[in-house]
Design an enzyme around this catalytic site. Structure first.
Site, PDB file in Angstrom:
ATOM      1  CG  ASP A 357      -1.801   1.250   1.378  1.00 35.44           C
ATOM      2  OD1 ASP A 357      -2.343   1.776   0.493  1.00 35.44           O
ATOM      3  OD2 ASP A 357      -1.975   1.718   2.566  1.00 35.44           O
ATOM      4  CG  ASP A 569      -1.991   2.212   6.741  1.00 36.10           C
ATOM      5  OD1 ASP A 569      -2.284   3.310   7.340  1.00 36.10           O
ATOM      6  OD2 ASP A 569      -2.271   2.031   5.636  1.00 36.10           O
TER       7      ASP A 569
END
Length: 684
Positions: A357, A569
């Site tokens: 990410d 996250d």
């Protein structure tokens, strides 16, 4: 699952700042700041309570047994261990046996009882404790993941304000909303349903869905998502999708589906448990029944069969597998990487592809002023432009405004006093600084479709130069912020997300470990994503992705036969973390759902710890193979001795325990500090 239409964010997203709030604290709407923590307590589950009782009994009996105390002092404690830790796996094994399946749980209970039958109470109790503790930890991990999935639903508010045709308001549960309803979303509230803005302008923090680091400007016609947080403007939203089909609801469904359809995870030794279990039971029964049928005495025949069961029991094999993995887990945990189970550690050793990410993973997730460009004729240098913008933004609560003020303070610039501060949602701020009206905000709003000023050639030229500077920054993947003085542009600021210092080194290390470069999967703007990827050394970039798109990207790699490690996250990363072969979450900024869904957590947000954990897991796997060879060889020698000749029970026990100790000590080598330094690589 149908795809969700999305308007990709733009790098020149206007920012809004908070004007002074005259609403009383009691009347001010409140909104949750994230997913509330609903933690299943360790001892709330029956499996954990029984395992804890067995462990306490074992710890109480062990010193008494080793110190030679009378049997009546430690015997009842061992009995407690057998009962508390063995009844559940024994019952599970009997149920499996009813389905004509022989699993290792029943084998462990039988082996433990066999050990007790010939006086080896300590061996049997240790085996019971190992299996009971393992089962309890797995039950707790499963329960906490389920808690976190349920807690995700709290991102979407329970009620929404619906506007009736006569203009009156009514508060209704979100599940009663229908497509076409008009909602009023006040400043600071969470949006109750997916839809489009009908009236109003504001900035919406939609990081929970798209992962974008900055609030996104919304105006009539723009799409908004349930559970995202409205900024300082009021919005009227037309519901476009049933609440049960919202993006947040889909994230919940995707996480649950991925957890249910993910291939069953087993340790290496468990994959051969059926054949080993059946073979050992058949051999033990044959060793007892055949001699007995041929007229052998009962006691020596039983003793020989029990000796065989002891030396052939998989204690050493189990310990061949667990100590290296548990030692690797402990070492990684000491250095800020929490791996949740031995299965997760083993799977981590298997990864051969990585998807990262962007926001909060490769980057720090906080805006940073990276470019300060005063325009020709403004009479300002870089410090002067930054001080002017910082003075206007001093009262701002918007992340971009705080970034500008922080940049000015980092340079030690004095900020002149500002008066008449005002913020316009979706546009920017205006204040009087040194007698001039200074505006800081969206280039699209401040420049507008036509030139400012009286239309003189100088004004037109200034607007054109500002537009070129804005375009250049946006082409470089920056978020452009325009600064004007008395209506004339004087400079442009370029704001970006800060790349983590160890990002490029981590990408290179992961590429070396897996044999191919990682991919970047993000919901952010493609220009921003490509710039960050270029700085980190990533070529494969997939931007503008919603949660289901990230899952599709993982499935695509898995269809190619790859075992994918996903690092993320946010809530929007949770489905991909669940679908991946291994999911790793960044701990400090990670959402509850991401932390519970992931197989491992980087507690200190040190990105370089990810490849180190992979390298450590691979070393643990090599030690597992070594230990299995050692344990298998010693078991084979003892079994052949017992079958071909007469193996004295003390020798059998000593050989069995010796192999167990040997493989255990070999696995414990991964506890050393040097093992982590070696995993980090040279120069670390």
């Amino acid at each position: 699952m149908p795809s969700t239409p999305s308007t990709p964010p733009t790098t020149s997203a206007p920012h809004a700042t908070s004007a002074p709030d005259t609403t009383s604290a009691s009347a001010r709407p409140t909104a949750p700041t994230g997913v509330p923590r609903r933690r299943t307590r360790l001892l709330a589950l029956p499996e954990a309570r029984w395992a804890a009782l067995a462990l306490l009994g074992f710890l109480a009996a062990l010193p008494l047994d080793l110190l030679g105390a009378p049997a009546w002092t430690w015997g009842p404690l061992y009995a407690l261990v057998y009962a508390a830790g063995g009844w559940e796996p024994g019952l599970a094994g009997l149920r499996a046996l009813r389905e004509r399946t022989l699993d290792v749980d029943l084998l462990m209970v039988v082996a433990a009882l066999g050990a007790a039958a010939i006086g080896q109470f300590l061996d049997g109790a240790l085996l019971i404790v190992i299996f009971a503790t393992s089962g309890a930890l797995e039950a707790v991990a499963t329960a906490r993941t389920a808690d976190s999935v349920r807690a995700l639903l709290d991102l979407a508010p329970a009620h929404a304000t619906r506007l009736l045709p006569d203009g009156t308001e009514e508060a209704v549960p979100v599940e009663r909303l229908a497509v076409g309803d008009l909602l009023l979303v006040r400043p600071g509230e969470r949006i109750g349903a997916d839809g489009r803005v009908a009236e109003g302008a504001s900035d919406v923090d939609q990081a929970s869905v798209t992962g974008e680091p900055l609030p996104v400007a919304k105006e009539p016609g723009d799409e908004v998502f349930a559970g995202t947080l409205n900024g300082t403007g009021a919005l009227r939203v037309r519901v476009g999708r049933d609440p049960s089909d919202s993006v947040i609801a889909r994230i919940v469904a995707m996480v649950q589906e991925a957890a249910e359809t993910k291939a069953p995870t087993q340790l290496f030794i468990e994959k051969v448990e059926q054949r080993y279990s059946v073979g050992m039971v058949v051999a033990t029964l044959a060793l007892f029944a055949v001699p007995l049928a041929l007229g052998a005495a009962l006691e020596p025949t039983l003793l020989r069969a029990m000796t065989f069961m002891i030396v052939a029991s998989p204690c050493a094999v189990v310990l061949a597998t667990m100590p290296p993995l548990l030692s690797a887990m402990a070492n990684a945990g000491r250095h800020g990487v929490l791996v949740k189970s031995a299965v997760a550690m083993e799977r981590l050793a298997q990864v051969d592809a990585v998807a990262l990410d962007k926001t909060g993973t490769l980057t720090e997730g906080a805006p940073l002023v990276a470019d300060v460009r005063p325009l020709p004729g403004s009479g300002l240098d870089g410090d002067g432009l930054l001080a002017l913008a910082g003075a206007a933004e001093l009262a701002s609560e918007h992340p971009l405004g705080r970034a500008v003020v922080e940049a000015a303070r980092e340079r030690g610039l004095p900020l002149p006093p500002a008066t008449g501060f005002a913020a316009t949602p979706g546009s920017g701020v205006v204040a009087r600084v040194a007698g001039a009206e200074v505006a800081v905000g969206s280039p699209a709003r401040l420049l507008g479709p036509t030139p400012r000023g009286p239309g003189s050639p100088a004004a037109v030229a200034a607007d054109a130069v500002a537009a070129d500077a804005v375009a250049a920054l946006e082409a470089d993947g920056r978020t452009a912020v325009l600064v004007t003085r008395d209506g004339r542009p004087v400079g442009v600021l370029g704001v970006t997300d800060r790349l983590r210092p160890d990002a490029a080194r981590t990408v290179a290390a992961l590429a070396a470990l897996t044999g191919g470069p990682p991919s970047l999967v993000t919901g952010d703007n493609p220009r921003v994503a490509h710039r960050i990827a270029a700085e980190a050394g990533i070529a494969d970039v997939r931007a503008g992705l919603l949660p289901q798109d990230k899952v599709a990207a993982v499935r695509e790699r898995e269809a190619e036969g790859r075992k994918v490690l996903v690092v993320g996250d946010g809530v929007n990363d949770a489905p991909a973390l669940a679908a991946a072969h291994v999911g790793v979450a960044m701990g400090r900024a990670g959402s509850d759902l991401a932390l519970e869904t992931a197989d491992a957590i980087v507690v200190r947000d040190e990105l370089a710890a990810v490849p180190a954990a992979v390298a450590l897991a691979r070393r643990a796997r090599r030690l597992v193979v070594q230990n299995l060879c050692i344990a298998g060889t010693l078991i084979a020698v003892l079994v052949v001795w017992d079958l071909a000749g007469h193996l004295p029970l003390p020798v059998g026990v000593a050989g069995h325990e010796g192999s167990t100790v040997l493989v255990g000590l070999n696995g414990l080598r991964l506890l050393r500090e040097s093992a982590w330094r070696r995993a980090l690589g040279p120069g670390r």
